[in-house]
Motif scaffolding. Structure first.
Motif, PDB file in Angstrom:
ATOM      1  N   GLN A 108       0.831  -1.203   0.000  1.00 22.17           N
ATOM      2  CA  GLN A 108       0.000   0.000   0.000  1.00 22.17           C
ATOM      3  C   GLN A 108       0.868   1.257   0.000  1.00 22.17           C
ATOM      4  O   GLN A 108       0.596   2.211  -0.729  1.00 22.17           O
ATOM      5  CB  GLN A 108      -0.934  -0.005   1.210  1.00 22.17           C
ATOM      6  CG  GLN A 108      -1.921   1.135   1.211  1.00 22.17           C
ATOM      7  CD  GLN A 108      -2.831   1.118  -0.001  1.00 22.17           C
ATOM      8  OE1 GLN A 108      -3.274   0.058  -0.439  1.00 22.17           O
ATOM      9  NE2 GLN A 108      -3.088   2.281  -0.567  1.00 22.17           N
ATOM     10  N   ARG A 109       1.907   1.241   0.788  1.00 25.50           N
ATOM     11  CA  ARG A 109       2.827   2.384   0.849  1.00 25.50           C
ATOM     12  C   ARG A 109       3.480   2.628  -0.513  1.00 25.50           C
ATOM     13  O   ARG A 109       3.627   3.774  -0.946  1.00 25.50           O
ATOM     14  CB  ARG A 109       3.882   2.096   1.909  1.00 25.50           C
ATOM     15  CG  ARG A 109       4.741   3.243   2.275  1.00 25.50           C
ATOM     16  CD  ARG A 109       5.538   2.893   3.509  1.00 25.50           C
ATOM     17  NE  ARG A 109       6.722   3.712   3.578  1.00 25.50           N
ATOM     18  CZ  ARG A 109       7.744   3.470   4.366  1.00 25.50           C
ATOM     19  NH1 ARG A 109       7.729   2.428   5.165  1.00 25.50           N
ATOM     20  NH2 ARG A 109       8.783   4.258   4.372  1.00 25.50           N
ATOM     21  N   ILE A 139       2.245   1.767  -3.474  1.00 30.62           N
ATOM     22  CA  ILE A 139       1.224   2.242  -4.414  1.00 30.62           C
ATOM     23  C   ILE A 139       0.983   3.731  -4.208  1.00 30.62           C
ATOM     24  O   ILE A 139       0.839   4.485  -5.174  1.00 30.62           O
ATOM     25  CB  ILE A 139      -0.066   1.417  -4.259  1.00 30.62           C
ATOM     26  CG1 ILE A 139       0.180  -0.003  -4.790  1.00 30.62           C
ATOM     27  CG2 ILE A 139      -1.248   2.082  -4.959  1.00 30.62           C
ATOM     28  CD1 ILE A 139      -0.883  -0.999  -4.416  1.00 30.62           C
ATOM     29  N   GLU A 140       0.957   4.160  -2.953  1.00 38.04           N
ATOM     30  CA  GLU A 140       0.731   5.573  -2.643  1.00 38.04           C
ATOM     31  C   GLU A 140       1.929   6.451  -2.990  1.00 38.04           C
ATOM     32  O   GLU A 140       1.772   7.653  -3.175  1.00 38.04           O
ATOM     33  CB  GLU A 140       0.388   5.725  -1.161  1.00 38.04           C
ATOM     34  CG  GLU A 140      -0.953   5.125  -0.801  1.00 38.04           C
ATOM     35  CD  GLU A 140      -1.207   5.048   0.692  1.00 38.04           C
ATOM     36  OE1 GLU A 140      -0.322   5.452   1.502  1.00 38.04           O
ATOM     37  OE2 GLU A 140      -2.289   4.569   1.070  1.00 38.04           O
ATOM     38  N   ASN A 141       3.115   5.874  -3.071  1.00 42.86           N
ATOM     39  CA  ASN A 141       4.329   6.625  -3.384  1.00 42.86           C
ATOM     40  C   ASN A 141       5.061   5.938  -4.538  1.00 42.86           C
ATOM     41  O   ASN A 141       5.888   5.055  -4.323  1.00 42.86           O
ATOM     42  CB  ASN A 141       5.231   6.703  -2.149  1.00 42.86           C
ATOM     43  CG  ASN A 141       6.419   7.594  -2.369  1.00 42.86           C
ATOM     44  OD1 ASN A 141       6.767   7.935  -3.499  1.00 42.86           O
ATOM     45  ND2 ASN A 141       7.070   7.972  -1.292  1.00 42.86           N
ATOM     46  N   PRO A 142       4.768   6.344  -5.778  1.00 40.84           N
ATOM     47  CA  PRO A 142       5.339   5.679  -6.955  1.00 40.84           C
ATOM     48  C   PRO A 142       6.861   5.760  -7.079  1.00 40.84           C
ATOM     49  O   PRO A 142       7.452   5.049  -7.886  1.00 40.84           O
ATOM     50  CB  PRO A 142       4.676   6.392  -8.137  1.00 40.84           C
ATOM     51  CG  PRO A 142       3.509   7.111  -7.576  1.00 40.84           C
ATOM     52  CD  PRO A 142       3.810   7.370  -6.135  1.00 40.84           C
ATOM     53  N   SER A 176      13.994   5.340  -2.527  1.00 38.83           N
ATOM     54  CA  SER A 176      13.386   6.178  -3.557  1.00 38.83           C
ATOM     55  C   SER A 176      14.266   6.162  -4.780  1.00 38.83           C
ATOM     56  O   SER A 176      15.485   6.023  -4.685  1.00 38.83           O
ATOM     57  CB  SER A 176      13.223   7.609  -3.054  1.00 38.83           C
ATOM     58  OG  SER A 176      12.314   7.647  -1.990  1.00 38.83           O
TER      59      SER A 176
END
Length: 115
Positions: free
Chosen positions: A40-41, A43-46, A114
């Motif tokens: 989920q994390r 998906i929320e932060n591509p 990232s």
């Protein structure tokens, strides 16, 4: 990770660790919760990527068997994440067999970064 836990954050907050029973490949409920949260994390932060470092002790002392077990575990976790919508290009799997520099052999270490 605290003593007796099978899932948790590694020392220094550098990543997450999932411990396995020797030669076992099934994910515990706790591991499923952790991985679901990480999916989920992501998906929320591509911009997030995940590296899966998988280790194993196949009990034979032969490196090839341990590498196969670690590869299976790493791919199982990658499949778990991709089934929940994380693109496979954002997941790197390293099957390291019985070459862990420290800690238990039957484990998977997860590192988020990232791009």
């Amino acid at each position: 990770m605290a003593e007796g836990e099978t899932v948790g954050m590694m020392g220094g907050g550098q990543g997450y660790r999932i411990l396995f029973e020797s030669r076992e490949g099934a994910l515990s409920d706790a591991a499923g919760l952790l991985l679901g949260g990480l999916a989920q994390r992501m998906i929320e932060n591509p911009s997030l990527r995940i590296r899966i470092d998988s280790f194993a002790d196949d009990g034979t002392g032969a490196g090839a068997g341990a590498r196969t077990v670690s590869l299976d575990r790493g791919f199982m976790i990658r499949t778990f994440l991709t089934d929940r919508g994380v693109r496979s290009t954002r997941v790197d799997v390293r099957a390291l067999g019985d070459s862990a520099p420290e800690g238990p052999l039957d484990r998977v270490d997860l590192y988020l970064s990232s791009r």
